[in-house]
Design a protein around this motif. Structure first.
Motif, PDB file in Angstrom:
ATOM      1  N   PHE A 349       0.871  -1.175   0.000  1.00 20.80           N
ATOM      2  CA  PHE A 349       0.000   0.000   0.000  1.00 20.80           C
ATOM      3  C   PHE A 349       0.914   1.232   0.000  1.00 20.80           C
ATOM      4  O   PHE A 349       1.717   1.408   0.923  1.00 20.80           O
ATOM      5  N   ASN A 386       2.440  -1.544   4.516  1.00 24.39           N
ATOM      6  CA  ASN A 386       2.072  -0.133   4.438  1.00 24.39           C
ATOM      7  C   ASN A 386       3.371   0.656   4.338  1.00 24.39           C
ATOM      8  O   ASN A 386       4.078   0.817   5.332  1.00 24.39           O
ATOM      9  N   HIS A 392      -3.683   3.125   6.907  1.00 23.22           N
ATOM     10  CA  HIS A 392      -4.417   2.358   5.906  1.00 23.22           C
ATOM     11  C   HIS A 392      -4.974   1.105   6.557  1.00 23.22           C
ATOM     12  O   HIS A 392      -4.505   0.668   7.603  1.00 23.22           O
ATOM     13  N   LEU A 422      -3.319  -1.589   8.898  1.00 29.10           N
ATOM     14  CA  LEU A 422      -1.934  -1.821   8.491  1.00 29.10           C
ATOM     15  C   LEU A 422      -1.071  -0.785   9.195  1.00 29.10           C
ATOM     16  O   LEU A 422      -1.202   0.409   8.926  1.00 29.10           O
ATOM     17  N   GLU A 424       1.607   1.884  10.191  1.00 33.96           N
ATOM     18  CA  GLU A 424       2.413   2.776   9.366  1.00 33.96           C
ATOM     19  C   GLU A 424       3.839   2.214   9.260  1.00 33.96           C
ATOM     20  O   GLU A 424       4.426   1.833  10.257  1.00 33.96           O
ATOM     21  N   TYR A 427       3.875  -4.068   8.464  1.00 32.60           N
ATOM     22  CA  TYR A 427       3.244  -5.065   7.607  1.00 32.60           C
ATOM     23  C   TYR A 427       2.456  -6.079   8.416  1.00 32.60           C
ATOM     24  O   TYR A 427       2.731  -6.312   9.595  1.00 32.60           O
ATOM     25  N   CYS A 447      -8.335  -0.442   0.558  1.00 31.09           N
ATOM     26  CA  CYS A 447      -8.173   0.255   1.830  1.00 31.09           C
ATOM     27  C   CYS A 447      -9.557   0.723   2.247  1.00 31.09           C
ATOM     28  O   CYS A 447     -10.297   1.277   1.435  1.00 31.09           O
TER      29      CYS A 447
END
Ligand SMILES: [Cu+2]
Length: 494
Positions: A349, A386, A392, A422, A424, A427, A447
């Motif tokens: 993402f 992410n 997200h 997710l 920041e 993962y 998302c």
């Protein structure tokens, strides 16, 4: 002649009108007559069928003194509640009286993504209607779900302005015996954000109107020493809601509609956008207990606070406070950590530097591109990264998934989710079983911060039956808000 659904619709409406009259009359007394959160109209299945009509229309609603230019179903900013059992059929007549294209997605449903079922490729133009027929599988975990419009480019604005509602699949008490016979309360949480401008009420709320069942503040009564089941659905387009009652602990018994393997005691409930949480609440001794929404600025200048009060729970009676004993339950689906994997994938993402354009594996959503093709019968492991400093979440239609690890830390098998945050720059590793023949077809992962989904953070998944190599479901364009920019078509996944 009126159909059954019309008659039910009228009945639900009469209930709603009577309720409004009661709440207006009681507002002067400063207390809800029902002692509950504001009641939403409910339609329930009869003999295995829930037949109903949802009319989308424009309506100005007032929440916390703020006039919201809402789009609502059946006039209700909190949305009508649909109640049905696993195995039931939902016959839903969707009527579009607004000036934009709409459709419906049944979030968390394991129903078919094809034809007039949970198919987000359907577009219902202004002035038109559509008949959904969604057969809820017997295997659907009983619990709290929700429905909302799913138009790429306007998902955020249409959900924020009200086009969503709760759906309860009956039977959670069979999985969570402690919840049997308890008083149930449904909390449909929505947030609506707008530029405050000169509006003093919006300024007071720092541009974010939060509501429970369409109401900015509620007075709720409860019996001292009792235990209640609270069912919370966060239908906000982008924002987490952090709820707490000072001195009270909550026990999480279901997440995203599925019973958890442990009662998970928490002081504060953090419900992300689109997520659901079902909780046992042990009422304390008599007194008034504010329900606070945390990390939300309220007030002006020196009176500014970082949290706001969404309700007061007036606890009355002589009952002695008690704690529900913590219980464990066997999970009803296999532990996918033991599954034989058929494939591993990585989804990243990301965001285009300096732009409000959001990507998955570097690609902006394209409705004519199938990003992942998965043979039916697969169990896959996905590492979802992410790569941004932004919040997200990962949501996939048609299935629940198991979180195996977060930032490398192994997770116990005590929950199945359909939406996960997710972290920041972190993962999450999930395992997903694409084994139910009902889910064959094309559907989405994205998302669930809807402003990110609207700006590209979505991909198309196709589950196909390898015994039927010819695609039984031709590519259909995904409905778009006008002026949507899409990625190039030349990135066809293998
Ligand atoms: Cu996002």
């Amino acid at each position: 002649m009126k159909s059954v659904s019309d008659r039910r619709h009228v009945r639900a409406w009469r209930g709603a009108v009577i309720f409004c009259a009661v709440s207006v009359a009681s507002a002067a007394m400063g207390q809800e007559a029902t002692g509950d959160f504001r009641a939403l109209p409910v339609v329930s299945s009869q003999h295995g069928v829930l037949e109903t009509t949802l009319v989308a229309e424009q309506k100005e609603v007032v929440v916390d003194g703020v006039k919201i230019p809402a789009y609502v179903f059946n006039g209700e900013y909190g949305g009508p509640v649909l109640r049905l059992r696993p195995g039931d059929t939902l016959k839903l007549h969707l009527v579009n009286h607004i000036d934009q294209v709409i459709n419906l997605h049944f979030h968390g449903s394991h129903a078919s993504p094809l034809a007039n079922s949970d198919n987000v490729h359907i577009a219902v133009e202004p002035g038109k209607s559509f008949d959904y027929l969604v057969k809820t599988p017997l295997s659907q975990p009983p619990g709290l779900y929700w429905y909302h419009t799913h138009i790429h480019g306007s998902a955020e604005s249409l959900t924020s302005r009200g086009l969503s509602g709760a759906m309860i699949i009956e039977g959670l008490e069979d999985r969570v015996p402690q919840a049997k016979g308890l008083r149930q309360r449904l909390l449909v949480v929505k947030s609506y954000a707008a530029e405050a401008g000169d509006d003093p009420d919006l300024k007071r709320l720092h541009g974010v109107v939060q509501s429970i069942n369409g109401q900015g503040h509620a007075d709720v009564t409860a019996a001292a020493g009792s235990t209640e089941l609270w069912r919370i659905s966060n239908q906000s387009p982008n924002d987490y809601i952090h709820l707490s009652i000072k001195g009270l602990k909550f026990r999480i018994v279901a997440l995203d509609g599925a019973a958890t393997g442990n009662d998970l005691p928490v002081d504060k409930v953090d419900v992300g956008p689109a997520m659901r949480m079902e909780l046992l609440v042990d009422m304390p001794a008599a007194g008034d207990y504010p329900l606070m929404s945390g990390s939300t600025l309220t007030g002006l200048g020196r009176n500014m606070k970082t949290s706001r009060e969404l309700a007061v729970v007036h606890v009355t009676g002589e009952g002695a406070p008690r704690e529900t004993p913590v219980q464990t339950r066997a999970m009803t689906t296999p532990d996918l950590r033991q599954a034989r994997l058929t494939a591993s994938r990585t989804l990243v993402f990301g965001q285009k530097p300096g732009e409000e354009v959001y990507t998955i594996n570097g690609l902006v959503f394209d409705h004519m591109r199938t990003d992942l093709r998965i043979p039916l019968g697969s169990t896959e492991e996905w590492t979802i990264r992410n790569d941004t400093d932004d919040m997200h979440s990962f949501h996939i239609h048609q299935v629940h998934f198991q979180v195996v690890s977060i930032n490398g830390e192994p997770q116990p098998f005590d929950r199945m989710l359909d939406t996960v945050r997710l972290p920041e720059r972190g993962y999450v590793v999930v395992r997903i079983a694409f084994t139910d023949p009902l889910i064959v077809g094309r559907f989405m992962l994205h998302c669930h911060v809807l402003k990110h989904e609207d700006r590209g953070m979505m991909q198309m998944v196709e589950v196909y039956d390898p015994k039927t190599p010819a695609m039984p479901h031709p590519m259909a364009p995904h409905p778009m808000a006008p002026g949507m920019v899409m990625g190039p078509h030349d990135h066809m996944a293998p």
